[in-house]
Design an enzyme around this catalytic site. Structure first.
Site, mmCIF file in Angstrom:
data_model
loop_
_atom_site.group_PDB
_atom_site.id
_atom_site.type_symbol
_atom_site.label_atom_id
_atom_site.label_comp_id
_atom_site.label_asym_id
_atom_site.label_seq_id
_atom_site.Cartn_x
_atom_site.Cartn_y
_atom_site.Cartn_z
ATOM 1 N N ALA A 208 0.805 -1.216 0.000
ATOM 2 C CA ALA A 208 0.000 0.000 0.000
ATOM 3 C C ALA A 208 0.843 1.273 0.000
ATOM 4 O O ALA A 208 0.296 2.373 0.011
ATOM 5 C CB ALA A 208 -0.929 0.003 1.209
ATOM 6 N N ASP B 35 -0.278 -3.303 13.115
ATOM 7 C CA ASP B 35 -0.274 -2.593 11.834
ATOM 8 C C ASP B 35 -1.588 -1.822 11.659
ATOM 9 O O ASP B 35 -2.105 -1.669 10.555
ATOM 10 C CB ASP B 35 -0.053 -3.557 10.664
ATOM 11 C CG ASP B 35 0.377 -2.853 9.384
ATOM 12 O OD1 ASP B 35 0.855 -1.697 9.477
ATOM 13 O OD2 ASP B 35 0.241 -3.447 8.298
#
Length: 388
Positions: free
Chosen positions: A141, A273
């Site tokens: 990402a 995360d």
């Protein structure tokens, strides 16, 4: 007045001990000594497991706050994390422009240096820079236009004392080994991630000072018979600590069991995360320059790439137990002691005399009922802290 912790089962050095925790200021002074009377001001841990506060080394954001783009709102994230049992964390920035990194680290470092009790939340251990020295083939990402080759000149001023605590990079890139050596000399922990490194390249990075691996199995070469990649090198090796996102989305439970069997609680570190959607709900969010859509328990970019998580850290602990069958005592090590060691912090992650009084109480279902940071009870919805 700083409360004592009375009446629970204490997780001390891998085993359970009955007794109390005595605290002086922000530091644990004694463990497992029964007190004959209840003092004024104590935390009642009756019926609870008393664990070291959880340590999360990868937090991109929470409660609508993205730390890469809004570092000045770190206090809001810290205030939420204690509800998850987290007492220390690394605010994590994804790959960004040089100026944005420098500015964000300065803001977070300034917040971290203030009087901790005034924060009323988890403690920052310093910034984890996930990037920008990542392999474009494993960008995940991260915006590819923000990635760049490792540069000694760029990292020479990245020092732990100035708020740079950890850097994730791809060790196979040109000049990566030189960068690792500079960062290690600056007391910054270095991890491999977003990488296609083979075992030879991983071994060279370890020799240069590499300490860990970021989100094992994710954004790296798939492990196979003839291409073990970073994951295979980590499982077969004997030194690296591997961060693992145990949300049932990033890593299949069978692979979690494999990692657990290979690494054990001494080398597996739970990480969330988590992104800004943690504590919110479905919708559109961002991680740095990347736009993310959250549906259910999954965060993805428009092209379907997984982009961080909405995982509560205490859920990660319960998931690890469910996926592997391990005991809470071992899960606690992966949630506290092992990440603290990767972060190069000897003062946290353990309930021992001389350590900082960071403590989390879990009920019989391993759910957080109270959290203490540096001797201050920060989260206590059941009002277990009495008489103070």
């Amino acid at each position: 007045m700083t409360p004592l912790v009375i009446g629970g089962m204490l997780h001390v050095d891998g085993s359970w001990v009955e007794g109390d925790v005595t605290i002086e200021g922000s530091t644990i002074s004694s463990v497992g000594v029964e007190r004959g009377s209840r003092p004024v001001g104590f935390l009642d841990a009756t019926g609870c497991s008393v664990l070291p506060g959880f340590v999360d080394l990868q937090v991109n954001g929470a409660v609508g706050v993205d730390l890469t783009s809004e570092p000045e709102r770190i206090g809001e994230v810290a205030a939420f994390l204690v509800q998850c049992g987290v007492t220390s964390f690394m605010p994590t920035l994804i790959s960004s422009a040089v100026s944005q990194i420098v500015a964000a680290v300065a803001v977070i470092n300034s917040w971290s240096r203030e009087d901790q009790p005034s924060h009323v939340g988890a403690r920052s251990l310093g910034v984890h820079l996930e990037g920008p020295f990542l392999n474009p083939a494993r960008a995940g990402a991260h915006p590819v236009n923000r990635l760049r080759q490792p540069s000694v000149a760029e990292v020479e001023e990245w020092r732990r004392d100035d708020g740079y605590a950890m850097v994730t990079l791809a060790p196979e890139l040109a000049h990566a080994l030189d960068v690792i050596e500079v960062l290690v000399a600056n007391d910054v922990a270095v991890c491999a991630g977003h990488s296609d490194a083979d075992p030879t390249e991983m071994n060279a990075a370890v020799a240069a000072g590499l300490r860990g691996v970021t989100h094992l199995f994710n954004a790296m070469t798939p492990m196979s018979a003839r291409a073990p990649g970073p994951a295979g090198a980590t499982l077969a090796g004997g030194t690296l600590i591997a961060g693992l996102i145990v949300d049932g989305v990033h890593v299949d439970p069978a692979m979690v069991r494999l990692a657990w069997q290979a690494l054990g609680p001494g080398r597996l570190a739970l990480v969330s995360d988590a992104i800004s959607a943690l504590g919110k709900g479905d919708g559109k969010y961002r991680v740095g320059d990347t736009h993310v859509i959250v549906e259910g328990n999954t965060a993805r970019t428009a092209d379907g790439t997984i982009a961080g998580s909405v995982l509560r850290f205490d859920d990660a602990v319960r998931n690890l137990i469910a996926f592997t069958g391990c005991e809470l005592a071992d899960a606690s090590r992966s949630a506290s002691t092992t990440p603290a060691r990767l972060a190069q912090r000897q003062d946290i992650g353990r309930i021992e005399p001389g350590c900082t009084a960071d403590i989390v109480l879990l009920d019989e279902n391993n759910r957080v009922v109270a959290t203490m940071v540096a001797g201050h009870v920060i989260f206590d919805p059941q009002q277990r802290c009495t008489g103070s």
